[in-house]
Design a protein around this motif. Structure first.
Motif, PDB file in Angstrom:
ATOM      1  N   THR A 195      58.352 -26.555  -9.854  1.00 53.80           N
ATOM      2  CA  THR A 195      59.149 -27.522  -9.092  1.00 53.80           C
ATOM      3  C   THR A 195      59.514 -28.736  -9.960  1.00 53.80           C
ATOM      4  N   PHE A 245      52.573 -28.857  -1.228  1.00 52.77           N
ATOM      5  CA  PHE A 245      52.082 -27.539  -0.827  1.00 52.77           C
ATOM      6  C   PHE A 245      51.052 -27.650   0.293  1.00 52.77           C
ATOM      7  N   ARG A 287      60.387 -22.347   0.513  1.00 52.23           N
ATOM      8  CA  ARG A 287      60.316 -21.890  -0.878  1.00 52.23           C
ATOM      9  C   ARG A 287      61.680 -21.454  -1.410  1.00 52.23           C
ATOM     10  N   GLN A 324      49.372 -23.322  -8.594  1.00 47.24           N
ATOM     11  CA  GLN A 324      49.363 -24.328  -9.661  1.00 47.24           C
ATOM     12  C   GLN A 324      50.580 -24.158 -10.574  1.00 47.24           C
ATOM     13  N   TYR A 354      57.831 -31.345  -3.778  1.00 42.72           N
ATOM     14  CA  TYR A 354      57.288 -30.309  -2.899  1.00 42.72           C
ATOM     15  C   TYR A 354      55.807 -30.586  -2.657  1.00 42.72           C
ATOM     16  N   GLY A 390      46.168 -28.976  -3.856  1.00 43.20           N
ATOM     17  CA  GLY A 390      46.408 -28.411  -5.190  1.00 43.20           C
ATOM     18  C   GLY A 390      46.418 -29.438  -6.302  1.00 43.20           C
ATOM     19  N   LEU A 391      45.518 -30.431  -6.218  1.00 41.12           N
ATOM     20  CA  LEU A 391      45.405 -31.380  -7.327  1.00 41.12           C
ATOM     21  C   LEU A 391      44.705 -30.663  -8.476  1.00 41.12           C
TER      22      LEU A 391
END
Ligand code: ADP
Ligand code: MG
Lengths: 274, 311
Positions: free
Chosen positions: B213, A101, A68, B207, A99, A105-106
């Motif tokens: 990013t 994760f 991060r 989110q 990145y 996290g769609l």
């Protein structure tokens, strides 16, 4: 001891453009209600262009935090770090990295194609190019045909592949991945590891990859960074002698087992400090 | 299917049964007065004397007249059947006779109420959504807007409604339409504001990190994340909002002077001592609210299906 050759090389590297990540005495202390948490302490590491670097260590040793910091999602409290020769913030603003994760996290309200297209829409790509790129990366992660599906209609492994495709859709030459396959079963994981290696070979990206698994780290990496917790620090950096071409059964070779052994020793040594 | 239908019917049945049971004690005094006037012998004699006797006692002592309570012309509590008949008389039958827009038709009054509700809802939700956007946009905005929003809800609307009507006529606004819409919006915006603040803040840190990013701008974060993430909250909020807007409109029709709208019907029914008119106007309002909420529910399903919902 470093040879003079290596010292020269090290001095030279500072100016060479092929140093992607350069961390010097990097520290990050979180101030929490239970007092300070030293997530990273005096961490120094150089990652070169085209490296596949794995970060391995028990949970809480600062792997995520390190990644991060590279991504400018966390600010270090000490030391210095450059990404592509500039600050992480500048690198982020130049969209230097993708990145992935830990959780896919769609966005649930977007289709798979829509999710992969998200960074492209934000970065203002032309419509036709978006379609082209989405098709290309979905093909790369073997998700062609699932464009119009919504995330919940896909298995966990497929969702994770879609999130990798999303990170690949734009031209960042760094790929940062935080335990992307952590929640998947062994067989799916093996398959994705193979795919990831192929992708790395094809694209020449620099990859930072966090994992819990020793075989995964050894199988994938050109460089394995072993970390230990409290405070989070690097205990060993292993340059892998394995060839770039790696079939899955390379994991039964003596070389492979030797590196795995050294990683395990490094992890154990980290624990001994406690 | 049966597993859904049965409990729904059971609850409905229980309500109707309780209602019918309540009619007897509620109407016994009026029933006895009516019977006495028609020459029947009632124990005790005289309406004034009976005022001190409990309804249960009256029912026990005059059991033969209890049934009369179910067929009064001006009942304290009409039966469901009477309300149904009155509703039919003021709606369906009016339509059959081609008088749907007469002043006696609840369709006409419902339409008046619906129009104000619509404008109030539009104004209220716009204000609520705009306020929520500003509040999620900055801390300063939150600190300067939120206290007023909360204070506004502590003022009882019945106290405020007549003032809004008087003040808007002071600035030369004719008729009840505008002040009614304002009262309606006043009740409607708050739930929308609160719900939308929650919705716009619902995205998880992960989110948000993802968009960081990509170096997304604030407007892009809003468009690509906050707004779509708030959609489920939006619809929940709109359903509460439209019901509140309807209540607001009816409250706006209550202060003396209004002659049309369901609220005015309730008021007139009260003034002329015709409970049937009050009850049928109340039911008309409930039916209207039900239709509006159902409409939003259908819209929600359509939108959420497009947004990948599993419905
Ligand atoms: N935002 C935060 N606030 C406070 N402490 C944190 C935060 N993020 C991580 N930490 C702490 O920092 C340490 C390192 O965390 P992390 O980098 O997530 O470890 P890893 O990924 O190796 O499991 C842990 O002790 C964790 O509890
Ligand atoms: Mg982690």
């Amino acid at each position: 001891m470093l040879s003079t050759d290596e010292i020269d090389g090290f001095a030279e590297r500072e100016t060479l453009p092929d140093v992607v990540i350069d961390a010097r005495d990097l520290s990050l202390t979180f101030q929490t209600n239970d007092g300070p948490v030293h997530a990273l302490k005096d961490v120094s590491l150089t990652i070169e262009k085209g490296d596949f670097v794995s970060f391995i260590g028990p949970s809480g040793c600062g792997k995520t935090t390190f990644l991060r910091v590279m991504a400018d999602l966390e600010k270090p409290t000490g030391g210095a770090i450059t990404v592509n020769g500039v600050s992480p913030e500048e690198a982020r603003k130049a969209r230097a990295y993708g990145y992935v994760f830990q959780a896919a996290g769609l966005y649930p309200w977007r289709t798979i194609a829509g999710n992969v297209r998200l960074p492209l829409e934000i970065m203002g790509y032309a419509k036709s190019e978006m379609a082209e790129r989405v098709a290309k990366v979905l093909d790369l992660v073997e998700l062609s045909g699932f464009e119009q599906k919504f995330p919940w209609q896909l298995s966990g492994g497929m969702q994770q592949r879609a999130s990798i495709a999303r990170a690949l859709a734009f031209d960042a030459d760094i790929l940062l991945m935080d335990e992307p396959f952590g929640a998947l079963d062994e067989i799916v994981r093996d398959h994705l590891n193979e795919q990831l290696l192929a992708l790395w070979a094809r694209t020449g990206k620099t990859i930072g990859f966090v994992t819990h698994s020793i075989p995964e780290a050894v199988y994938l990496s050109t460089k394995i960074v072993v970390m230990s917790p409290r405070p989070g620090r690097i205990t060993d950096v292993i340059d892998s002698p394995l060839p770039k071409e790696r079939p899955l059964d390379i994991r039964d070779t003596p070389e492979f087992l030797e590196i795995a052994h050294r990683v395990r020793d490094g992890l154990r040594a980290g624990h001994a400090y406690d | 299917m049966m597993r859904v239908v049965f409990p729904v019917l059971a609850v409905l049945g229980a309500i109707v049964v309780l209602w019918y049971l309540a009619v007897a004690p509620m109407n016994i005094r009026v029933a006895l007065d009516t019977a006495e006037r028609a020459g029947a012998e009632i124990v005790p004699e005289g309406s004034a004397v009976r005022r001190d006797v409990s309804v249960w006692r009256l029912m026990a002592q005059n059991s033969e007249h209890v049934a009369l309570g179910y067929a009064l012309e001006r009942p304290r509590l009409p039966t469901p059947q009477q309300v149904g008949q009155e509703l039919w008389k003021t709606t369906g039958k009016m339509v059959q006779r081609g008088r749907a827009w007469s002043k006696r038709s609840l369709i006409y009054h419902g339409w008046i109420t619906l129009q104000s509700t619509f404008w109030g809802f539009l104004l209220g939700t716009s204000m609520g959504i705009l306020g929520a956007v500003l509040i999620t946009h900055s801390r300063v905005m939150e600190m300067s807007l939120m206290p007023w929003a909360i204070i506004s809800q502590t003022i009882p609307i019945v106290a405020l409604a007549p003032m809004i009507i008087v003040l808007s006529s002071q600035v030369g606004i004719e008729g009840r339409g505008v002040p009614k819409a304002i009262i309606s919006a006043y009740l409607c915006y708050f739930p929308v504001l609160v719900g939308m603040v929650k919705g716009l803040r619902s995205p998880a840190t992960a989110q948000l990190d993802l968009l960081k990013t990509y170096n997304a701008s604030g407007a892009q974060v809003f468009r690509f994340l906050r707004l779509p993430a708030s959609v489920p909250y939006l619809f929940t909020t709109l359903k509460v909002g439209i019901a509140a807007a309807l209540v607001g409109t009816i409250v706006g029709e209550l202060p003396t002077g209004a002659i049309s709208g369901l609220g005015a019907r309730i008021l007139i029914g009260d003034q002329f001592g015709t409970p049937l008119a009050i009850w049928s106007a109340l039911f008309a309002a409930a039916i209207l609210a039900g239709m509006l909420v159902t409409l939003l529910d259908v819209l929600q399903r359509l939108v959420q299906r497009r947004m990948g919902g599993r419905v």
